[in-house]
Design a protein around this motif. Sequence first.
Motif, PDB file in Angstrom:
ATOM      1  N   ALA A 253      26.940   0.575   1.688  1.00 21.39           N
ATOM      2  CA  ALA A 253      27.500   1.722   2.417  1.00 21.39           C
ATOM      3  C   ALA A 253      26.478   2.842   2.534  1.00 21.39           C
ATOM      4  CB  ALA A 253      28.759   2.219   1.712  1.00 21.39           C
ATOM      5  N   ALA A 254      25.767   3.110   1.448  1.00 22.70           N
ATOM      6  CA  ALA A 254      24.760   4.178   1.465  1.00 22.70           C
ATOM      7  C   ALA A 254      23.635   3.852   2.442  1.00 22.70           C
ATOM      8  CB  ALA A 254      24.201   4.386   0.063  1.00 22.70           C
ATOM      9  N   ALA A 255      23.207   2.584   2.485  1.00 22.59           N
ATOM     10  CA  ALA A 255      22.129   2.178   3.394  1.00 22.59           C
ATOM     11  C   ALA A 255      22.561   2.311   4.848  1.00 22.59           C
ATOM     12  CB  ALA A 255      21.719   0.737   3.091  1.00 22.59           C
ATOM     13  N   HIS A 256      23.776   1.870   5.168  1.00 20.10           N
ATOM     14  CA  HIS A 256      24.271   1.966   6.545  1.00 20.10           C
ATOM     15  C   HIS A 256      24.493   3.417   6.957  1.00 20.10           C
ATOM     16  CE1 HIS A 256      24.410  -2.277   6.538  1.00 20.10           C
ATOM     17  NE2 HIS A 256      25.560  -2.433   5.894  1.00 20.10           N
ATOM     18  N   CYS A 257      24.973   4.215   6.018  1.00 21.78           N
ATOM     19  CA  CYS A 257      25.184   5.643   6.302  1.00 21.78           C
ATOM     20  C   CYS A 257      23.856   6.320   6.635  1.00 21.78           C
ATOM     21  CB  CYS A 257      25.845   6.315   5.099  1.00 21.78           C
ATOM     22  SG  CYS A 257      26.094   8.090   5.287  1.00 21.78           S
ATOM     23  N   ALA A 258      22.824   6.021   5.844  1.00 18.84           N
ATOM     24  CA  ALA A 258      21.499   6.600   6.092  1.00 18.84           C
ATOM     25  C   ALA A 258      20.946   6.147   7.433  1.00 18.84           C
ATOM     26  CB  ALA A 258      20.550   6.210   4.956  1.00 18.84           C
ATOM     27  N   ALA A 259      21.173   4.863   7.787  1.00 21.03           N
ATOM     28  CA  ALA A 259      20.679   4.338   9.066  1.00 21.03           C
ATOM     29  C   ALA A 259      21.369   5.030  10.239  1.00 21.03           C
ATOM     30  CB  ALA A 259      20.893   2.831   9.131  1.00 21.03           C
ATOM     31  N   ALA A 260      22.679   5.243  10.126  1.00 15.58           N
ATOM     32  CA  ALA A 260      23.416   5.923  11.204  1.00 15.58           C
ATOM     33  C   ALA A 260      22.887   7.338  11.413  1.00 15.58           C
ATOM     34  CB  ALA A 260      24.906   5.942  10.869  1.00 15.58           C
ATOM     35  N   LYS A 261      22.686   8.048  10.323  1.00 21.86           N
ATOM     36  CA  LYS A 261      22.171   9.418  10.430  1.00 21.86           C
ATOM     37  C   LYS A 261      20.728   9.436  10.928  1.00 21.86           C
ATOM     38  CE  LYS A 261      25.158  11.410   6.852  1.00 21.86           C
ATOM     39  NZ  LYS A 261      25.192  12.071   5.524  1.00 21.86           N
ATOM     40  N   ARG A 262      19.964   8.402  10.585  1.00 22.37           N
ATOM     41  CA  ARG A 262      18.565   8.326  11.041  1.00 22.37           C
ATOM     42  C   ARG A 262      18.509   8.254  12.565  1.00 22.37           C
ATOM     43  NH1 ARG A 262      15.674   3.690  11.881  1.00 22.37           N
ATOM     44  NH2 ARG A 262      17.161   2.439  10.662  1.00 22.37           N
ATOM     45  N   HIS A 263      19.375   7.439  13.156  1.00 23.66           N
ATOM     46  CA  HIS A 263      19.371   7.322  14.622  1.00 23.66           C
ATOM     47  C   HIS A 263      19.905   8.589  15.284  1.00 23.66           C
ATOM     48  CE1 HIS A 263      17.881   3.277  15.288  1.00 23.66           C
ATOM     49  NE2 HIS A 263      18.499   2.942  14.167  1.00 23.66           N
ATOM     50  N   ARG A 264      20.872   9.228  14.647  1.00 16.57           N
ATOM     51  CA  ARG A 264      21.334  10.512  15.178  1.00 16.57           C
ATOM     52  C   ARG A 264      20.208  11.539  15.157  1.00 16.57           C
ATOM     53  NH1 ARG A 264      25.252  13.664  11.361  1.00 16.57           N
ATOM     54  NH2 ARG A 264      23.230  13.837  10.345  1.00 16.57           N
ATOM     55  N   ASP A 265      19.430  11.531  14.076  1.00 15.24           N
ATOM     56  CA  ASP A 265      18.312  12.473  13.967  1.00 15.24           C
ATOM     57  C   ASP A 265      17.180  12.116  14.933  1.00 15.24           C
ATOM     58  OD1 ASP A 265      19.772  13.713  12.026  1.00 15.24           O
ATOM     59  OD2 ASP A 265      18.680  12.824  10.336  1.00 15.24           O
ATOM     60  N   LEU A 266      16.963  10.826  15.157  1.00 19.86           N
ATOM     61  CA  LEU A 266      15.951  10.413  16.135  1.00 19.86           C
ATOM     62  C   LEU A 266      16.280  10.963  17.516  1.00 19.86           C
ATOM     63  CD1 LEU A 266      15.192   6.681  15.238  1.00 19.86           C
ATOM     64  CD2 LEU A 266      13.507   8.514  15.435  1.00 19.86           C
ATOM     65  N   MET A 267      17.541  10.939  17.870  1.00 17.58           N
ATOM     66  CA  MET A 267      17.964  11.499  19.155  1.00 17.58           C
ATOM     67  C   MET A 267      17.675  12.993  19.214  1.00 17.58           C
ATOM     68  SD  MET A 267      21.639   9.558  19.599  1.00 17.58           S
ATOM     69  CE  MET A 267      21.989  10.323  21.192  1.00 17.58           C
ATOM     70  N   ALA A 268      17.998  13.676  18.122  1.00 12.24           N
ATOM     71  CA  ALA A 268      17.800  15.130  18.098  1.00 12.24           C
ATOM     72  C   ALA A 268      16.325  15.506  18.202  1.00 12.24           C
ATOM     73  CB  ALA A 268      18.413  15.703  16.822  1.00 12.24           C
ATOM     74  N   LYS A 269      15.449  14.623  17.667  1.00 17.76           N
ATOM     75  CA  LYS A 269      14.011  14.927  17.663  1.00 17.76           C
ATOM     76  C   LYS A 269      13.267  14.245  18.812  1.00 17.76           C
ATOM     77  CE  LYS A 269      14.024  15.352  12.612  1.00 17.76           C
ATOM     78  NZ  LYS A 269      13.540  14.753  11.338  1.00 17.76           N
ATOM     79  N   SER A 270      14.004  13.691  19.756  1.00 17.52           N
ATOM     80  CA  SER A 270      13.377  12.934  20.845  1.00 17.52           C
ATOM     81  C   SER A 270      12.584  13.810  21.801  1.00 17.52           C
ATOM     82  CB  SER A 270      14.447  12.177  21.629  1.00 17.52           C
ATOM     83  OG  SER A 270      15.324  13.099  22.274  1.00 17.52           O
ATOM     84  N   GLY A 271      12.911  15.081  21.826  1.00 14.84           N
ATOM     85  CA  GLY A 271      12.251  15.983  22.766  1.00 14.84           C
ATOM     86  C   GLY A 271      13.025  16.176  24.050  1.00 14.84           C
ATOM     87  N   PHE A 272      14.114  15.435  24.231  1.00 11.88           N
ATOM     88  CA  PHE A 272      14.935  15.575  25.427  1.00 11.88           C
ATOM     89  C   PHE A 272      15.941  16.709  25.238  1.00 11.88           C
ATOM     90  CE2 PHE A 272      13.843  10.910  25.793  1.00 11.88           C
ATOM     91  CZ  PHE A 272      12.941  11.091  26.838  1.00 11.88           C
ATOM     92  N   ASP A 273      16.542  17.134  26.330  1.00 17.28           N
ATOM     93  CA  ASP A 273      17.487  18.251  26.345  1.00 17.28           C
ATOM     94  C   ASP A 273      18.556  18.062  25.265  1.00 17.28           C
ATOM     95  OD1 ASP A 273      19.913  19.786  27.122  1.00 17.28           O
ATOM     96  OD2 ASP A 273      18.664  20.369  28.835  1.00 17.28           O
ATOM     97  N   ALA A 274      18.748  19.099  24.426  1.00 21.07           N
ATOM     98  CA  ALA A 274      19.692  19.000  23.314  1.00 21.07           C
ATOM     99  C   ALA A 274      21.117  18.761  23.806  1.00 21.07           C
ATOM    100  CB  ALA A 274      19.642  20.265  22.463  1.00 21.07           C
ATOM    101  N   ARG A 275      21.476  19.346  24.938  1.00 16.48           N
ATOM    102  CA  ARG A 275      22.819  19.126  25.472  1.00 16.48           C
ATOM    103  C   ARG A 275      22.991  17.686  25.939  1.00 16.48           C
ATOM    104  NH1 ARG A 275      23.096  23.239  30.164  1.00 16.48           N
ATOM    105  NH2 ARG A 275      20.945  22.461  30.332  1.00 16.48           N
TER     106      ARG A 275
END
Length: 557
Positions: A253-275
């Motif tokens: 559960a901890a590994a999957h939770c970290a992976a889900a948040k990692r992809h959410r953070d990758l989106m936030a740091k992608s450089g594309f429009d935050a909205r």
Amino acid sequence: MTTLDQYLAAVDHGIAQPLLESATPELYRRNAFRVLELPVEATMRDVSRREKRLAMAQKLGVGIDRNTMRLLPLSPPPDVEAIRGAKRRLADPMTRIVEDRFGCGPPELGGSDDGGLRLLSENRPTEALATWLKAESDGADHEATSHNLALLYHLVALDLEHKAATRRLTESKAETCATCWNRAYRRWQMLVQDESFWQRFADRLVALDDPRLTREAATTIRDSLPRALLMINARLAVRYAEMYVGAEDEQAAAAHCAAAKRHRDLMAKSGFDARLVQRTLKQALGHKRERVKMICDQVKSATMAEPDQADRLIRNLIRESQPQLRVLELLLEEGDPTRDGAMDEVASIARNCITVYANETEDWNTCVDLLETTLPLAASPSLRERIAEDLETVGRIRSASTCFFCEDNQAEESAQFDAPMYGNVNETYTGTGRNVSYSRISVPIPRCQECKARHDCIGTYSLYGAGIGLISGIIIYVGILWAQNPRLFSRPPEGDTLLGMVLGFFVVVASAGIMARIFGWIGEQTLPESLRPSLNQMDYLPIQKLLSEGWKLGKGP
């Protein structure tokens, strides 16, 4: 940079749909050129020939000949259906152009290879990467080179994510995956803003001579590309979040939770429009929100049809909506309208159905249990406050209508337990002695017939004790008198003897009272602690209030 307004305009254009539909974690595993092991400039004749050869090899169960453009071959090899699907996508210019954007190709259509593709076909990806990195740093045909690097990094990252879905990656593989994601996004960001790259892309569209593939279509694809790239990570985030919810052990559960948040953070740091990032993530979660709404609508309708079954329906509502809500809670911040709206909808529907159930059955114990389960689901303070008020109200009703002792059965007026209390004690002294005055009340405690029957057993024990004490006292007293004066009953009693008999009578009565108390205490010990009146009556709220005001339990001081 692609703005949110450009994106909203692009998604309404037909050319954007094939791109957005292909934006899944299996993007490169389904890429037609990779499946068929063909270069992006392959003709439909090449495609048909290759499709037949691969399908025949699959059917006969024999090895597939190595194609000169076999770039990073799939493992396991694609099945017949995947091969035929790849051919269908390449036959339609609208879908082929999407496959083209996510397939490696030479710098110019029909041009010579820069060496990187040859190295990839020879299964030498590290050397191919070094070749392209050098060409990129030298500025040689940087658009095509950056495109191939973006594809290679993206492909490797997604292949590693595919493996991570079934087994945990080693530390070095996980670091490689993170590096590939960051480098892929950096190059995609550069390509989206590269005018010459898209000019060349528009020229290729026009060359296909399809009325749907115009320069305006190229602009639409350019504006849709950021959203398509983000959607891949959004869907991975949702996939890992679902695995987190369904995990059977804490480590997984901890590994999957970290992976889900990692992809959410990758989106936030992608450089594309935050909205755009937030909108894409919510779109990937859209089916979760819709699932919650569907469950709520079903439970609401079923409750209206069968109000006496609402308790079961509410528990089903909470159980079936929990996986959806946990995914939303993991990926969306507290206060997000989508997250909080879903939670409030479940809590609100549950609250309304509890009201229907309470009016139908007056099963206050179940209502309290359901309200306590519903309260943590509410996200908005106002709804939490309303549910808390309902809980307090139903709790008061339950206290008055449910047996206080067993907290289960319905209380009945004929079984009511009366707890005597006294208070307002005043002492005055006169010439004749001390006078004590006090007030006395009886506090009714709700009780069921079953608990009354058990409590009545205490009285039976006391009665037995009194009888035993009376008989024993008489026998012992008479025995003592007989031992002292054997002729006691053969002649009329004298003054001293009569006085002794009177005193003996009071001693016997006192003995009966003491034995009655002892046996009554023994009888009470046979009951569970929760049913013992002497222990639990002080927990009754009205009695606690009187005790705090100076009253005491008992019939008097």
